[in-house]
Design a protein around this motif. Sequence first.
Motif, PDB file in Angstrom:
ATOM      1  N   ARG A  49       0.732  -1.235  -0.148  1.00 10.31           N
ATOM      2  CA  ARG A  49       0.050   0.088   0.047  1.00 10.31           C
ATOM      3  C   ARG A  49       0.803   1.168   0.082  1.00 10.31           C
ATOM      4  NH1 ARG A  49      -2.483   4.138   2.704  1.00 10.31           N
ATOM      5  NH2 ARG A  49      -4.786   4.142   2.622  1.00 10.31           N
ATOM      6  N   ILE A  50       0.583   2.239  -0.971  1.00  7.47           N
ATOM      7  CA  ILE A  50       1.252   3.391  -1.074  1.00  7.47           C
ATOM      8  C   ILE A  50       0.700   4.296  -0.036  1.00  7.47           C
ATOM      9  CG2 ILE A  50      -0.220   4.460  -2.711  1.00  7.47           C
ATOM     10  CD1 ILE A  50       2.501   5.509  -3.938  1.00  7.47           C
ATOM     11  N   LEU A  51       1.545   5.038   0.490  1.00  5.08           N
ATOM     12  CA  LEU A  51       0.964   6.074   1.787  1.00  5.08           C
ATOM     13  C   LEU A  51       0.849   7.654   1.197  1.00  5.08           C
ATOM     14  CD1 LEU A  51       2.929   4.510   4.721  1.00  5.08           C
ATOM     15  CD2 LEU A  51       0.551   3.876   3.866  1.00  5.08           C
ATOM     16  N   LYS A  52       1.515   8.147   0.381  1.00  4.81           N
ATOM     17  CA  LYS A  52       1.756   9.298  -0.175  1.00  4.81           C
ATOM     18  C   LYS A  52       0.591   9.418  -1.364  1.00  4.81           C
ATOM     19  CE  LYS A  52       5.341   8.556  -3.457  1.00  4.81           C
ATOM     20  NZ  LYS A  52       6.802   8.852  -3.917  1.00  4.81           N
ATOM     21  N   VAL A  53       0.231  10.650  -1.797  1.00  5.36           N
ATOM     22  CA  VAL A  53      -0.972  10.982  -2.595  1.00  5.36           C
ATOM     23  C   VAL A  53      -0.243  10.865  -3.942  1.00  5.36           C
ATOM     24  CG1 VAL A  53      -2.705  12.383  -3.501  1.00  5.36           C
ATOM     25  CG2 VAL A  53      -2.089  12.050  -0.866  1.00  5.36           C
ATOM     26  N   ASP A  54      -0.701  10.156  -4.755  1.00  5.53           N
ATOM     27  CA  ASP A  54       0.373   9.896  -6.242  1.00  5.53           C
ATOM     28  C   ASP A  54      -0.880   9.082  -7.038  1.00  5.53           C
ATOM     29  OD1 ASP A  54       1.769   9.599  -8.495  1.00  5.53           O
ATOM     30  OD2 ASP A  54       3.344   8.895  -7.346  1.00  5.53           O
ATOM     31  N   LYS A  55      -1.301  10.222  -7.922  1.00 10.70           N
ATOM     32  CA  LYS A  55      -2.646   9.688  -8.803  1.00 10.70           C
ATOM     33  C   LYS A  55      -1.848   8.902  -9.898  1.00 10.70           C
ATOM     34  CE  LYS A  55      -5.780  13.422  -7.857  1.00 10.70           C
ATOM     35  NZ  LYS A  55      -6.548  14.408  -8.184  1.00 10.70           N
ATOM     36  N   THR A  56      -0.871   8.900  -9.915  1.00 15.49           N
ATOM     37  CA  THR A  56      -0.050   7.992 -11.158  1.00 15.49           C
ATOM     38  C   THR A  56       0.085   6.531 -10.558  1.00 15.49           C
ATOM     39  OG1 THR A  56       2.197   8.706 -10.514  1.00 15.49           O
ATOM     40  CG2 THR A  56       1.167   9.948 -12.084  1.00 15.49           C
ATOM     41  N   GLN A  57      -0.048   6.247  -9.416  1.00 16.05           N
ATOM     42  CA  GLN A  57       0.312   4.951  -8.970  1.00 16.05           C
ATOM     43  C   GLN A  57      -0.970   4.291  -8.500  1.00 16.05           C
ATOM     44  OE1 GLN A  57       4.038   3.959  -7.137  1.00 16.05           O
ATOM     45  NE2 GLN A  57       4.672   6.238  -7.346  1.00 16.05           N
ATOM     46  N   PRO A  58      -1.244   3.052  -8.380  1.00 12.13           N
ATOM     47  CA  PRO A  58      -2.357   2.532  -7.555  1.00 12.13           C
ATOM     48  C   PRO A  58      -2.263   2.393  -6.248  1.00 12.13           C
ATOM     49  CG  PRO A  58      -0.964   0.803  -8.476  1.00 12.13           C
ATOM     50  CD  PRO A  58      -0.301   2.015  -9.032  1.00 12.13           C
ATOM     51  N   LYS A  59      -3.287   2.680  -5.437  1.00 10.01           N
ATOM     52  CA  LYS A  59      -3.107   2.468  -4.055  1.00 10.01           C
ATOM     53  C   LYS A  59      -2.599   1.089  -3.459  1.00 10.01           C
ATOM     54  CE  LYS A  59      -5.907   3.214   0.172  1.00 10.01           C
ATOM     55  NZ  LYS A  59      -7.405   3.584   0.716  1.00 10.01           N
ATOM     56  N   TYR A  60      -3.002   0.241  -4.063  1.00  8.65           N
ATOM     57  CA  TYR A  60      -2.414  -1.220  -3.610  1.00  8.65           C
ATOM     58  C   TYR A  60      -1.870  -1.625  -4.813  1.00  8.65           C
ATOM     59  CZ  TYR A  60      -4.777  -1.363   0.948  1.00  8.65           C
ATOM     60  OH  TYR A  60      -5.098  -0.893   2.310  1.00  8.65           O
ATOM     61  N   LEU A  61      -0.750  -2.465  -4.570  1.00  9.09           N
ATOM     62  CA  LEU A  61      -0.155  -3.363  -5.751  1.00  9.09           C
ATOM     63  C   LEU A  61       0.271  -4.363  -5.268  1.00  9.09           C
ATOM     64  CD1 LEU A  61       1.371  -2.825  -8.631  1.00  9.09           C
ATOM     65  CD2 LEU A  61       3.572  -2.143  -7.211  1.00  9.09           C
ATOM     66  N   ASN A  62      -0.092  -5.646  -6.113  1.00  3.50           N
ATOM     67  CA  ASN A  62       0.029  -6.902  -5.635  1.00  3.50           C
ATOM     68  C   ASN A  62       1.280  -7.664  -6.332  1.00  3.50           C
ATOM     69  OD1 ASN A  62      -1.795  -6.708  -3.495  1.00  3.50           O
ATOM     70  ND2 ASN A  62      -3.126  -8.365  -4.421  1.00  3.50           N
ATOM     71  N   SER A  63       1.680  -8.713  -5.927  1.00  4.24           N
ATOM     72  CA  SER A  63       2.894  -9.422  -6.833  1.00  4.24           C
ATOM     73  C   SER A  63       2.166 -10.097  -7.915  1.00  4.24           C
ATOM     74  CB  SER A  63       3.740 -10.590  -5.988  1.00  4.24           C
ATOM     75  OG  SER A  63       4.099  -9.995  -4.816  1.00  4.24           O
ATOM     76  N   PRO A  64       2.811 -10.153  -9.011  1.00  9.43           N
ATOM     77  CA  PRO A  64       2.140 -10.763 -10.227  1.00  9.43           C
ATOM     78  C   PRO A  64       2.259 -12.317  -9.804  1.00  9.43           C
ATOM     79  CG  PRO A  64       4.391 -10.346 -10.753  1.00  9.43           C
ATOM     80  CD  PRO A  64       4.229  -9.658  -9.241  1.00  9.43           C
ATOM     81  N   GLU A  65       1.288 -12.986 -10.663  1.00  9.37           N
ATOM     82  CA  GLU A  65       1.535 -14.519 -10.522  1.00  9.37           C
ATOM     83  C   GLU A  65       2.765 -15.248 -10.943  1.00  9.37           C
ATOM     84  OE1 GLU A  65      -2.095 -16.729 -11.770  1.00  9.37           O
ATOM     85  OE2 GLU A  65      -3.330 -15.680 -10.293  1.00  9.37           O
ATOM     86  N   THR A  66       3.121 -16.100  -9.996  1.00 10.01           N
ATOM     87  CA  THR A  66       4.389 -16.795 -10.139  1.00 10.01           C
ATOM     88  C   THR A  66       4.209 -18.135 -10.028  1.00 10.01           C
ATOM     89  OG1 THR A  66       5.170 -16.670  -8.064  1.00 10.01           O
ATOM     90  CG2 THR A  66       5.630 -14.934  -9.377  1.00 10.01           C
ATOM     91  N   THR A  67       5.304 -19.031 -10.181  1.00 11.03           N
ATOM     92  CA  THR A  67       5.296 -20.665 -10.039  1.00 11.03           C
ATOM     93  C   THR A  67       4.618 -20.801  -8.676  1.00 11.03           C
ATOM     94  OG1 THR A  67       7.124 -20.891 -11.523  1.00 11.03           O
ATOM     95  CG2 THR A  67       6.695 -22.604  -9.989  1.00 11.03           C
ATOM     96  N   VAL A  68       4.726 -19.828  -7.531  1.00 10.19           N
ATOM     97  CA  VAL A  68       4.441 -20.309  -6.164  1.00 10.19           C
ATOM     98  C   VAL A  68       3.231 -19.473  -5.765  1.00 10.19           C
ATOM     99  CG1 VAL A  68       6.623 -20.851  -5.594  1.00 10.19           C
ATOM    100  CG2 VAL A  68       5.792 -18.426  -5.248  1.00 10.19           C
ATOM    101  N   TYR A  69       2.730 -18.519  -6.840  1.00 11.54           N
ATOM    102  CA  TYR A  69       1.581 -17.824  -6.294  1.00 11.54           C
ATOM    103  C   TYR A  69       0.678 -17.574  -7.372  1.00 11.54           C
ATOM    104  CZ  TYR A  69      -0.971 -13.480  -5.064  1.00 11.54           C
ATOM    105  OH  TYR A  69      -1.960 -12.530  -4.773  1.00 11.54           O
ATOM    106  N   HIS A  70      -0.632 -18.135  -6.992  1.00 13.41           N
ATOM    107  CA  HIS A  70      -1.720 -17.955  -8.042  1.00 13.41           C
ATOM    108  C   HIS A  70      -2.903 -17.608  -7.077  1.00 13.41           C
ATOM    109  CE1 HIS A  70       0.265 -20.629 -10.758  1.00 13.41           C
ATOM    110  NE2 HIS A  70       0.677 -21.282  -9.888  1.00 13.41           N
TER     111      HIS A  70
END
Length: 696
Positions: free
Chosen positions: A226-247
């Motif tokens: 979660r980003i804490l500063k106000v920045d409209k160019t970035q999403p508030k929450y950002l998750n890891s992409p899917e990988t071999t270990v994460y679906h």
Amino acid sequence: MRIPEETVERIRQSTDILEVINDFVSLKKRGSNYIACCPFHNEKTPSFNVNPVRQIYKCFGCGKAGDAVRFVMDIENIGYGEALRYLAKKYGVEIEEQEQTPEDLLRQNERESLLIVLNFAKTFFQETLLNTDEGKGIGLSYFRERGFTNPTIDAFELGYTLDQWSALLQEGQRRGYSTELLEKAGLILTKEGTDGGKQKMFDRFRGRVMFPIHNVSGRVIAFGARILKVDKTQPKYLNSPETTVYHKSQVLYGIFQAKQAIRQEDVCYLTEGYTDVISLHQAGIKNVVASSGTSLTTEQIRLIARFTPNVTILYDGDAAGIKAALRGLDMVLEEGLNLKLLLLPDGEDPDSYVHKLGAEAFKSYINEHSQDFIDFKASRWLTEAGDNPLKRAEGISDVCASITKIPDLLKRQTLSQRVAQVFHVSEQSVISEINRLLRKQQDQGRKDSERQQRSSDLGRQQSPGSASIPPEPSVDDLNALFGDFGVDASGFDEPKTTALPRPVTVDRANSVRTPISYQEEECIRLLINYGARELEPGITLCQYVLSELHEIEFQTSPLNLILTLFREAYSRGDILTAGDFLNRQSSATEQSNDIDIQHQAIHLTTPRYEISGGWLKHEILVPSEEEIGILADAAYRNILRIKKILAEQRMAALQQLLREAGRKSPEEADQLLTEFMHFKRIDIEISSLLGTVISG
């Protein structure tokens, strides 16, 4: 790196399979064993069996079987060495190994390497949160504002990443982790330089508080940030992409921290956000998880079902929360779980409301305001419908559509009564509507199936099959097979024609079973369970079976391998036991032969059913297979059946050759017929001994 055998043995001796499996699924005692719904395939009725005495598990549905090490390998999809390390850590067994180098990592499989580098990142984010000015001033301050205490921060391993382009990248490279591995783990990004310039690599997460996402066993597999500063160019929450270990569709946030509480409370609270889970956990409501980063999925529901059949959805009371609750409702019902729903007051979420009410008041609110799905849907339809009968009918149909998702017929019938009461209509009209919707679903399913079949037929390409012809039997072979019945094959010449075909070896992976495979399996079952038992003074079951089978080879490959092991051991004066096969798995466990042998042994030593306690209570006695007379008769009949099927196979092959006798000389045809009659007499004699009725 190889773990010493003495260390492997210490790990195995320290391991309790009930504790290991209970970390992933709720076990219930049944007789001397424990059962559960299998975590490896979708099922509604438990067929997963755990034997605490032999320290093995077996699923009678999908066939999965093994010991504690194999279970960890299968459930976590990791290698043998990594499974041993997992168990060693769980039971405090020290493993003396050299420090891993980048070259060591390259030799490990990708999944294990990703788990290691993700754990490095988690530790790096934790240290950044606690040990840097930026981390303490921004990240830790944010967590304090949310009311998170140090034990809570530690429990969820929360962290912070610096607002720099390559802080993690540089530290990872310094530790010897390749940029390729860091990128595969979703920790860094690569951007092509302008005008064909050099690639630029930088951290995916920058200037954010970090929420590690754990799998059921507690390994970090991804991050939410979660980003804490106000920045409209970035999403508030950002998750890891899917990988071999994460679906993401298969993961629930907080499941590792919640699983024991879910099992104890026998209910799982389902929320939407990271902070909802953390705040409720800190308030003492620990049986809570979140479907963060994705709408609720079937895989997530099945993950909950491993620990409890009861789910309560806690969503925000706004339009989005209602929509999310309705979207997940039918999916939960379809998996056979018991469902309740709770919408919080508008403008509140679990995180804010538990802080407003306090833990005890929030628990009371859940108990007082949770609704079953019928009341939840009906209240909204009745409010919207008012006096409009068409809207009421639409609401009844909508609730009935949800009931059709429930697989249990008895539940459907009971709930139809509730719908009739809530909407003030006859129960028969509700049942009629449910049946209409069920028929509609069946018709649609049949149409879809036919459409798929037509598509499959158009695309199917036929290829000619092939069959191999094994060598013809010798006179010695025939004497070895049938000498026990007083018939000498020496009077027959060996055929000079095409060799006799034998059946193709059974393919267990594709569920192709030949009649003889069942008898071979029964023979091995008797050997594994009772090989050392004496049928009469000085004659063990193993000795009897091996002498009767003599040089016969089984046609089912893994069973023939086990038979060969019995023969080799007996030639050394030993008789193998179940333990020799159940504990066969070693550092070379990845070899398919060892896996097949252990799997077969578990299958043949694990009874699917137990004698009912009611029978024993009423003194209804059931003869035990272990009684010498019963055991000897079972072995005798098993040997007869094997030899009878072998005779039938040879007869079938001879019949095929006789059909082609027109292309042979009269002498060859006569010889085939003579041989056929020889095997026919053997078949008749065995049938007589077995008491089989023979026609014709």
